[in-house]
Structures are given as structure tokens and as C-alpha cells.
Scaffold this motif. Structure first.
Motif, PDB file in Angstrom:
ATOM      1  N   ILE A  94       0.836  -1.205   0.000  1.00  0.00           N
ATOM      2  CA  ILE A  94       0.000   0.000   0.000  1.00  0.00           C
ATOM      3  C   ILE A  94       0.869   1.252   0.000  1.00  0.00           C
ATOM      4  O   ILE A  94       0.592   2.225  -0.715  1.00  0.00           O
ATOM      5  CB  ILE A  94      -0.960  -0.008   1.209  1.00  0.00           C
ATOM      6  CG1 ILE A  94      -1.973  -1.156   1.076  1.00  0.00           C
ATOM      7  CG2 ILE A  94      -1.692   1.329   1.331  1.00  0.00           C
ATOM      8  CD1 ILE A  94      -2.861  -1.336   2.305  1.00  0.00           C
ATOM      9  N   GLN A  95       1.938   1.244   0.815  1.00  0.00           N
ATOM     10  CA  GLN A  95       2.826   2.401   0.859  1.00  0.00           C
ATOM     11  C   GLN A  95       3.470   2.643  -0.504  1.00  0.00           C
ATOM     12  O   GLN A  95       3.583   3.786  -0.960  1.00  0.00           O
ATOM     13  CB  GLN A  95       3.915   2.200   1.929  1.00  0.00           C
ATOM     14  CG  GLN A  95       4.851   3.405   2.091  1.00  0.00           C
ATOM     15  CD  GLN A  95       4.105   4.653   2.502  1.00  0.00           C
ATOM     16  OE1 GLN A  95       3.381   4.670   3.500  1.00  0.00           O
ATOM     17  NE2 GLN A  95       4.247   5.720   1.723  1.00  0.00           N
ATOM     18  N   ASN A  96       3.880   1.555  -1.154  1.00  0.00           N
ATOM     19  CA  ASN A  96       4.456   1.682  -2.493  1.00  0.00           C
ATOM     20  C   ASN A  96       3.428   2.265  -3.468  1.00  0.00           C
ATOM     21  O   ASN A  96       3.743   3.100  -4.312  1.00  0.00           O
ATOM     22  CB  ASN A  96       4.939   0.316  -2.991  1.00  0.00           C
ATOM     23  CG  ASN A  96       5.639   0.407  -4.334  1.00  0.00           C
ATOM     24  OD1 ASN A  96       6.421   1.323  -4.555  1.00  0.00           O
ATOM     25  ND2 ASN A  96       5.355  -0.521  -5.225  1.00  0.00           N
TER      26      ASN A  96
ATOM     27  N   THR B 191      17.154  -3.723  -9.716  1.00  0.00           N
ATOM     28  CA  THR B 191      16.467  -3.606  -8.434  1.00  0.00           C
ATOM     29  C   THR B 191      16.616  -4.908  -7.659  1.00  0.00           C
ATOM     30  O   THR B 191      16.893  -5.961  -8.244  1.00  0.00           O
ATOM     31  CB  THR B 191      14.969  -3.285  -8.641  1.00  0.00           C
ATOM     32  OG1 THR B 191      14.332  -3.194  -7.368  1.00  0.00           O
ATOM     33  CG2 THR B 191      14.286  -4.370  -9.457  1.00  0.00           C
ATOM     34  N   ASN B 192      16.441  -4.828  -6.369  1.00  0.00           N
ATOM     35  CA  ASN B 192      16.438  -6.031  -5.535  1.00  0.00           C
ATOM     36  C   ASN B 192      15.031  -6.390  -5.067  1.00  0.00           C
ATOM     37  O   ASN B 192      14.857  -7.245  -4.206  1.00  0.00           O
ATOM     38  CB  ASN B 192      17.371  -5.836  -4.328  1.00  0.00           C
ATOM     39  CG  ASN B 192      18.831  -5.902  -4.725  1.00  0.00           C
ATOM     40  OD1 ASN B 192      19.240  -6.783  -5.481  1.00  0.00           O
ATOM     41  ND2 ASN B 192      19.629  -4.965  -4.252  1.00  0.00           N
ATOM     42  N   PHE B 193      14.026  -5.696  -5.643  1.00  0.00           N
ATOM     43  CA  PHE B 193      12.634  -5.973  -5.292  1.00  0.00           C
ATOM     44  C   PHE B 193      11.954  -6.686  -6.461  1.00  0.00           C
ATOM     45  O   PHE B 193      12.075  -6.258  -7.607  1.00  0.00           O
ATOM     46  CB  PHE B 193      11.886  -4.675  -4.998  1.00  0.00           C
ATOM     47  CG  PHE B 193      12.469  -3.892  -3.860  1.00  0.00           C
ATOM     48  CD1 PHE B 193      12.275  -4.278  -2.543  1.00  0.00           C
ATOM     49  CD2 PHE B 193      13.225  -2.751  -4.105  1.00  0.00           C
ATOM     50  CE1 PHE B 193      12.808  -3.557  -1.494  1.00  0.00           C
ATOM     51  CE2 PHE B 193      13.770  -2.021  -3.062  1.00  0.00           C
ATOM     52  CZ  PHE B 193      13.559  -2.427  -1.750  1.00  0.00           C
ATOM     53  N   ASP B 194      11.232  -7.751  -6.165  1.00  0.00           N
ATOM     54  CA  ASP B 194      10.451  -8.378  -7.211  1.00  0.00           C
ATOM     55  C   ASP B 194       9.110  -7.642  -7.330  1.00  0.00           C
ATOM     56  O   ASP B 194       8.814  -6.721  -6.578  1.00  0.00           O
ATOM     57  CB  ASP B 194      10.235  -9.864  -6.926  1.00  0.00           C
ATOM     58  CG  ASP B 194       9.503 -10.098  -5.615  1.00  0.00           C
ATOM     59  OD1 ASP B 194       9.267  -9.113  -4.884  1.00  0.00           O
ATOM     60  OD2 ASP B 194       9.174 -11.255  -5.307  1.00  0.00           O
ATOM     61  N   GLY B 195       8.301  -8.036  -8.313  1.00  0.00           N
ATOM     62  CA  GLY B 195       7.007  -7.387  -8.479  1.00  0.00           C
ATOM     63  C   GLY B 195       7.131  -6.055  -9.192  1.00  0.00           C
ATOM     64  O   GLY B 195       8.079  -5.800  -9.934  1.00  0.00           O
ATOM     65  N   LEU B 196       6.135  -5.168  -8.949  1.00  0.00           N
ATOM     66  CA  LEU B 196       6.082  -3.889  -9.655  1.00  0.00           C
ATOM     67  C   LEU B 196       7.218  -2.976  -9.218  1.00  0.00           C
ATOM     68  O   LEU B 196       7.658  -3.024  -8.071  1.00  0.00           O
ATOM     69  CB  LEU B 196       4.741  -3.207  -9.395  1.00  0.00           C
ATOM     70  CG  LEU B 196       3.505  -3.924  -9.950  1.00  0.00           C
ATOM     71  CD1 LEU B 196       2.235  -3.196  -9.524  1.00  0.00           C
ATOM     72  CD2 LEU B 196       3.583  -4.035 -11.461  1.00  0.00           C
ATOM     73  N   PRO B 197       7.690  -2.130 -10.137  1.00  0.00           N
ATOM     74  CA  PRO B 197       8.754  -1.180  -9.762  1.00  0.00           C
ATOM     75  C   PRO B 197       8.299  -0.235  -8.657  1.00  0.00           C
ATOM     76  O   PRO B 197       7.121   0.104  -8.550  1.00  0.00           O
ATOM     77  CB  PRO B 197       9.004  -0.413 -11.074  1.00  0.00           C
ATOM     78  CG  PRO B 197       8.486  -1.286 -12.148  1.00  0.00           C
ATOM     79  CD  PRO B 197       7.338  -2.043 -11.557  1.00  0.00           C
ATOM     80  N   ARG B 198       9.249   0.207  -7.860  1.00  0.00           N
ATOM     81  CA  ARG B 198       8.966   1.130  -6.770  1.00  0.00           C
ATOM     82  C   ARG B 198       9.454   2.520  -7.130  1.00  0.00           C
ATOM     83  O   ARG B 198      10.540   2.684  -7.696  1.00  0.00           O
ATOM     84  CB  ARG B 198       9.651   0.651  -5.486  1.00  0.00           C
ATOM     85  CG  ARG B 198       9.194  -0.747  -5.065  1.00  0.00           C
ATOM     86  CD  ARG B 198       9.822  -1.161  -3.758  1.00  0.00           C
ATOM     87  NE  ARG B 198       9.275  -2.461  -3.343  1.00  0.00           N
ATOM     88  CZ  ARG B 198       9.084  -2.798  -2.080  1.00  0.00           C
ATOM     89  NH1 ARG B 198       9.373  -1.952  -1.121  1.00  0.00           N
ATOM     90  NH2 ARG B 198       8.590  -3.973  -1.770  1.00  0.00           N
ATOM     91  N   VAL B 199       8.623   3.508  -6.768  1.00  0.00           N
ATOM     92  CA  VAL B 199       9.003   4.889  -7.043  1.00  0.00           C
ATOM     93  C   VAL B 199      10.297   5.244  -6.311  1.00  0.00           C
ATOM     94  O   VAL B 199      11.185   5.896  -6.843  1.00  0.00           O
ATOM     95  CB  VAL B 199       7.864   5.846  -6.630  1.00  0.00           C
ATOM     96  CG1 VAL B 199       8.322   7.290  -6.724  1.00  0.00           C
ATOM     97  CG2 VAL B 199       6.644   5.607  -7.512  1.00  0.00           C
TER      98      VAL B 199
END
Length: 507
Positions: free
Chosen positions: A22-24, A205-213
Motif C-alpha cells: 500500500i505504501q508503495n 532492483t532487488n525488489f520483485d514485483g512492480l517497480p517502486r518509485v
């Protein structure tokens, strides 16, 4: 009680993940809102510029047309004024001749009359009035300079916002991640013959899923792609994933980005661990320097893992100040007797280990030696390898060794056994470690020719190991296992022959 606690922990973990999502999304909404405001302001400015440009063109065209009309008016007026002047002169002469002829009728003297008649005849013959064209050279018609802007007016009335190309669609199935290259393929949801080119953006990136702002890395851009796929080559896979998005462009405007796609780019990344290095190796950040004076500062020992997890090239620099000294300096609580028992010259004991353990899976890295390096080894070892141990001299280390001092040798070493290799030392060596399969193989990194394989069973995690003396090495990590190596390893299990003397199972 325990089961309730585990259930609660799972709920907490789920809530934390949802809160993170949600924060993302809130960050994305705020970023989008800010983008709408900035882009609206920019597009209004561009609209003003476009209309100002259109007004300028119309004003310039009007001035040119006014000038053309005035030039035509001046030309016709000059022609008519010239013709009018000629006619006035001819009329004046003709009236004078008419008056003279009329008076001549009253002459009584035959001889004088005959003379006058001849003069009148001669003057009539030469009179300009009889040579004049009595038709205007130009007409007063100016309709050839009239304009009809009905079509242009209709076109202007049809002015509207440009049709924006639709967002392309990236097909993850058609994308390929291999040999440190990524091929991204996409298509348009419907055919659009106005598409001129595509723009591809990517970031690690080191995060999977949708890109983070609020991701740690910025988008990088590839412009002017004419086809519907693109290959990024020679990448360092120093992050777990890469985000990709693409947009289509016509001659005037770029469309919306495609839905982003995240591809996994997993590879082994490690630094050299200066806390594991020999006393005569001075390590700072990504630089390791052989120091025959043993002048290694103890304050550098804690820096070994500062750069863990990022791709890099680590340099082991050449130091040529004479033959290495067996002199040692203090190493914490190392017993003097142990150190003293090894206080002898041995060029092969200048070792340093990687800072990341290999506990499973298949991994690959490459090492390149300086041309004048006298001696070096590359391989793997258990964490128990001592600072003064030689790679390949123990049953917990495996390596290939290159010696260019006094005599040239190329050999494989393990458990104090040596196997001479009857192959040319390559410019760059590739190391492949299949931990689960118990396989350690060495390749010519350029040609992917197999140099040697150890078949064993790893009972503990292994660390990449290196030895250098009177020379230097450069280390490349963040690499996938090359496709050629994956293909070649399938045949390595059948290698017994020359490698059999060193292939044993460690306990």
C-alpha cells in the motif's frame, strides 16, 4: 500456544507485506499526481509555442501575399502609364498635323500648295499615331491574386490533439536472460503504421514485483529502437532483478509506457575478504596489493564485507620489489609456534578468499592475470583454509595453478596432489562451481574450452579462493553461468582419464 504464536506471526508478516504494498502504491499515486501537474504545465507551454509558431507562419504568408499584390499593381500601373504617355505624345503630334493640313487647304498658290501637300504626306507617313496599338497592354484584372482558404480553414478547424500511440505489451515468455544479456520483446495491442520507433527503459532492483518509485536506482534509456525487441549485452548482474518498460513513438509524440515487467537476473556477487588474506596482501575496498614487507595495517581487516553484493572488478596489483620475504607480523592470537613452523619461503601461500559462501546451486566467475604475473592460483576452499595455507595443498581446497617463474607449469592441485595440464594457459579463466553436483570446472573464458574438472562432494560451504605472487589478477563477478558452459558440463561427468588422479571424495 506455539501454533497460535506462529499463526499470529504469519498474520503480522502478511500485514507488513500488505502495508509495504500500500505504501508503495501511495508513493506511486503521489508521483503520478505530481507528474500530471508538471506534464500539464509543460504541455500548455508547448501548445502556446505551437500556436505562436502557427501565427508566425500565417503572418509571414500574409506579408508575402500583400507584397506580391503590390508588386503586380506597380507593374501594371507602370505599363499603363508608359502606354498613356506614348498615346498623349502621338495625339499631340497628330493634332498639330491636322491643324497644319487644315490650314493648307486655304493655300491658293499651286506650287506652294503642292509643297505643303507633300510635307503633310511625309509627316502622316511618319506619324506615331498610326503606329500605336490602341489596346491596353495589361488589364485591370487582379483576380489571379485572389486566395481561397476554404481547405486550409477546414484543416485548421480540424486541428485537435495528436492520436497518442497505445502502450506496447511486453511478453515475458519471449524475453530471454542468458549470458549476462537480456533480450526484451514486445508487441502493439493493435497495428499502428504511424509508429516510428520505440523507447526502452530499464533499471536494476532487488525488489520483485512492480517497480517502486523510491527504488535506489534510476531508469536508464535506450532511444530510437526500430524493431520490436532489443538485447542488452555485457551486463553486470549485481542486483536480483531488472525492471523493463517500453513506449511507442510516432513522428511527434511518445505514447504511454507498457506495464512494467520484472525479470530475475540472479548471479554470484562477492568481494575479496581482507580478513582472510595473507599478511603480505594489503586489501582496501576492491583493491588487493601484494606487499613483500608484510606492512598490512590491521585497521583494514574489518573492511572486507563493505561492498558485498555489488558487481565489481577487483584488482590484485603487481608489486615487484624483490623476492618475497618470509617475515611475518603479528596476527591476533595466532600461536608463534604455528606461525614459526611455516616461516619459510613459499610463493604459493599468498592467498585471499571471497567474502560470500557458496552453499548450493551453480555459479560462475572469471579471473584474468597480468601478462607478467609470476605465479597465481584460482579455485575454491572451505572456510577453514588458513592465512598461510596453500591452495590445493590441503584436502579442503581445489585449484589450478599457473607458474611463470624459473619454469612454466600449468597444473591442477588438490590434497597436495598435482596433475600437470597439457593445455595452453588462457588469457582469462572461467570458474564454474556446481555445489550440489560436486563439480568444479575451469574454462578458457573466451573460447569456453574445458581446461580441467574436479569431481568431488562438497561437505561444507565453499569460498572462492585466490593466490597471487609477483603479479596481479582481476576478478569479474556478477556473471551468469554461460550457456556454453551449461552445455559443456553435461559431458563432463564422462571425464575420467587424465583427471582421475585428483578426483576424490572429501569427508
Amino acid at each position: 500456544m506455539d501454533s497460535q504464536k506462529e499463526a499470529l506471526q504469519r498474520i503480522i508478516s502478511t500485514l507488513a507485506n500488505k502495508n509495504d504494498e500500500i505504501q508503495n502504491f501511495i508513493d506511486t499515486l503521489n508521483h503520478t499526481l505530481k507528474g500530471v501537474q508538471e506534464n500539464s504545465s509543460n504541455i500548455l507551454s508547448e501548445l502556446d509555442e505551437e500556436f505562436d509558431s502557427l501565427y508566425s507562419i500565417l503572418d509571414e504568408m500574409k506579408e508575402n501575399m500583400i507584397s506580391s499584390i503590390k508588386q503586380e499593381q506597380a507593374r501594371k500601373s507602370q505599363e499603363l502609364q508608359s502606354q498613356l504617355s506614348q498615346c498623349n505624345n502621338a495625339l499631340e503630334n497628330s493634332e498639330e498635323l491636322l491643324e497644319f493640313a487644315t490650314r493648307s487647304l486655304d493655300i491658293k498658290e499651286p506650287e506652294e500648295f503642292s509643297k505643303a501637300a507633300r510635307q503633310i504626306k511625309d509627316r502622316v507617313t511618319m506619324a506615331s499615331a498610326f503606329r500605336l496599338s490602341l489596346k491596353p497592354k495589361v488589364s485591370d484584372n487582379m483576380t489571379h491574386l485572389m486566395v481561397d482558404f476554404s481547405q486550409e480553414r477546414q484543416m485548421l478547424q480540424m486541428l485537435t490533439f495528436l492520436p497518442v500511440p497505445r502502450a506496447p505489451e511486453i511478453d515475458p515468455i519471449e524475453c530471454l536472460v542468458a549470458d549476462n544479456c537480456v533480450t526484451v520483446a514486445w508487441s502493439m495491442p493493435e497495428e499502428d503504421n504511424k509508429i516510428d520507433h520505440f523507447i526502452l527503459e530499464y533499471r536494476k532492483t532487488n525488489f520483485d514485483g512492480l517497480p517502486r518509485v523510491k527504488d535506489e536506482r534510476c531508469w536508464e534509456t535506450i532511444e530510437n529502437i526500430k524493431g520490436s525487441e532489443y538485447t542488452l549485452s555485457g551486463l553486470k548482474f549485481d542486483a536480483k532483478y531488472m525492471n523493463f518498460r517500453v513506449r511507442a513513438c510516432n513522428k511527434a509524440v511518445a505514447g504511454e509506457y507498457s506495464d512494467p515487467v520484472t525479470l530475475e537476473t540472479k548471479a554470484l556477487n562477492f568481494s575479496l575478504d581482507n580478513s582472510s588474506s595473507h599478511l603480505n596482501l594489503k586489501v582496501e575496498d576492491t583493491c588487493v596489493e601484494w606487499d613483500p614487507t608484510g606492512g598490512k595495517g590491521q585497521e583494514t581487516k574489518m573492511k572486507g564485507k563493505e561492498n558485498k553484493g555489488s558487481a565489481h572488478v577487483t584488482s590484485l596489483k603487481k608489486h615487484t620489489s624483490g623476492t618475497p620475504s618470509p617475515k611475518r607480523t603479528s596476527v591476533g592470537a595466532r600461536p608463534p609456534a604455528v606461525r614459526g613452523s611455516r616461516d619459510r619461503f613459499t610463493g604459493e601461500s599468498y592467498t585471499v578468499l571471497g567474502d560470500t559462501a557458496i552453499e548450493n546451486g551453480q555459479h560462475y566467475w572469471e579471473v584474468k592475470a597480468q601478462k607478467d604475473c609470476k605465479s597465481y592460483s584460482v579455485g575454491v576452499a572451505y572456510k577453514t583454509l588458513g592465512k598461510f595455507d596453500q591452495l590445493g595443498k590441503t584436502n579442503t581446497s581445489w585449484c589450478i595453478h599457473v607458474n611463470n617463474w624459473l619454469q612454466n607449469t600449468f597444473s591442477a592441485k588438490h590434497n597436495n596432489k598435482v596433475k600437470a595440464l597439457d593445455v595452453t594457459v588462457p588469457e582469462k579463466i572461467g570458474i564454474f562451481c556446481d555445489f550440489d553436483g560436486g563439480l568444479l570446472s575451469f574454462y578458457d573464458a573466451n573460447s569456453k574450452q574445458l581446461l580441467y574438472s574436479f569431481k568431488t562432494k562438497f561437505t561444507q560451504p565453499v569460498l572462492p579462493g585466490f593466490m597471487v605472487w609477483c603479479g596481479g589478477l582481476s576478478l569479474n563477478t556478477g556473471m551468469q553461468v554461460p550457456s556454453a558452459v551449461r552445455t559443456l558440463q553435461k559431458t563432463e561427468n564422462g571425464m575420467t582419464g587424465s583427471a582421475s588422479s585428483l578426483n576424490n571424495v572429501t569427508q
